[in-house]
Design a protein around this motif. Structure first.
Motif: not given
Length: 219
Positions: A194-200, A204-206
């Motif tokens: 879940i947290y890895n997906k958030r970081e990805e 991607a947003s940056k």
């Protein structure tokens, strides 16, 4: 009576025909099974969030109340079971009773401090509702124990069993420990994902913002 004799005397004094033991074991197994299944279903389908008109925070609070209530029921079943099991007087010694108090106090310190640091949503699976913590908690008790909630709970059970002179309580505490170890095998990797997906998604947003900024400069 020495420790070895006490052990040999104690391990046989468990009445496995008592239905209260099996009801307690069922509750011990049911609780983490329930919250893992429900939380994963919530993460994938948001069925609890939909019940609360899209409010994930209220959904998390509802699940927290359910898990807390199930925990109280399990604790009551545990105490009821060991109170109706044979006791062994060889456990009624100063070292063992002192150990019981230490386990009970330290276990409660781990559990209560964990809840204080994590808050309701951090304690009760807010991650599965999309309520993520900004960063990993590294303060006490997480700086001395990786899983203070679970380990603290096991310590409380074991301390209660020793204080109650109950071999049955020791067996039940071992079952709690085993069930939590199994639960962590499922919870740990899933929460990490879940947290890895958030970081990805953040990365991607940056990248998208950087790309747009570069395009504007070229113009």
């Amino acid at each position: 009576m020495d420790i070895l004799h006490c052990y040999n005397d104690s391990r046989l004094k468990v009445d496995w025909t008592d239905n209260r033991m099996w009801v307690c074991i069922a509750s011990i197994i049911f609780n983490p099974t329930f919250w893992n299944i429900v939380a994963r279903k919530e993460y994938r389908s948001k069925f609890i969030t939909r019940i609360f008109n899209g409010n994930g925070l209220y959904g998390c609070y509802a699940l927290a109340a359910t898990i807390f209530t199930l925990g109280l029921i399990r604790d009551g079943l545990f105490k009821h079971a060991i109170d109706n099991q044979p006791q062994v007087e060889c456990m009624n010694t100063l070292p063992i009773q002192t150990l019981a108090w230490i386990l009970f106090i330290v276990g409660n310190a781990f559990v209560l401090s964990s809840m204080w640091v994590l808050g309701v949503t951090g304690t009760y699976l807010g991650d599965y509702f999309g309520i993520l913590m900004d960063e990993r908690v590294t303060s006490f008790p997480f700086n001395v124990n990786d899983n203070p909630m679970y380990n603290g709970t096991v310590m409380i059970f074991l301390g209660t069993a020793l204080w109650s002179l109950s071999p049955a309580g020791i067996y039940l505490s071992c079952i709690v420990h085993f069930v939590y170890r199994v639960a962590l095998k499922f919870e740990g990797p899933f929460t990490t994902n879940i947290y890895n997906k958030r970081e990805e998604e953040r990365a991607a947003s940056k990248g998208t913002k950087t790309s747009k900024a570069g395009s504007k400069k070229d113009q």
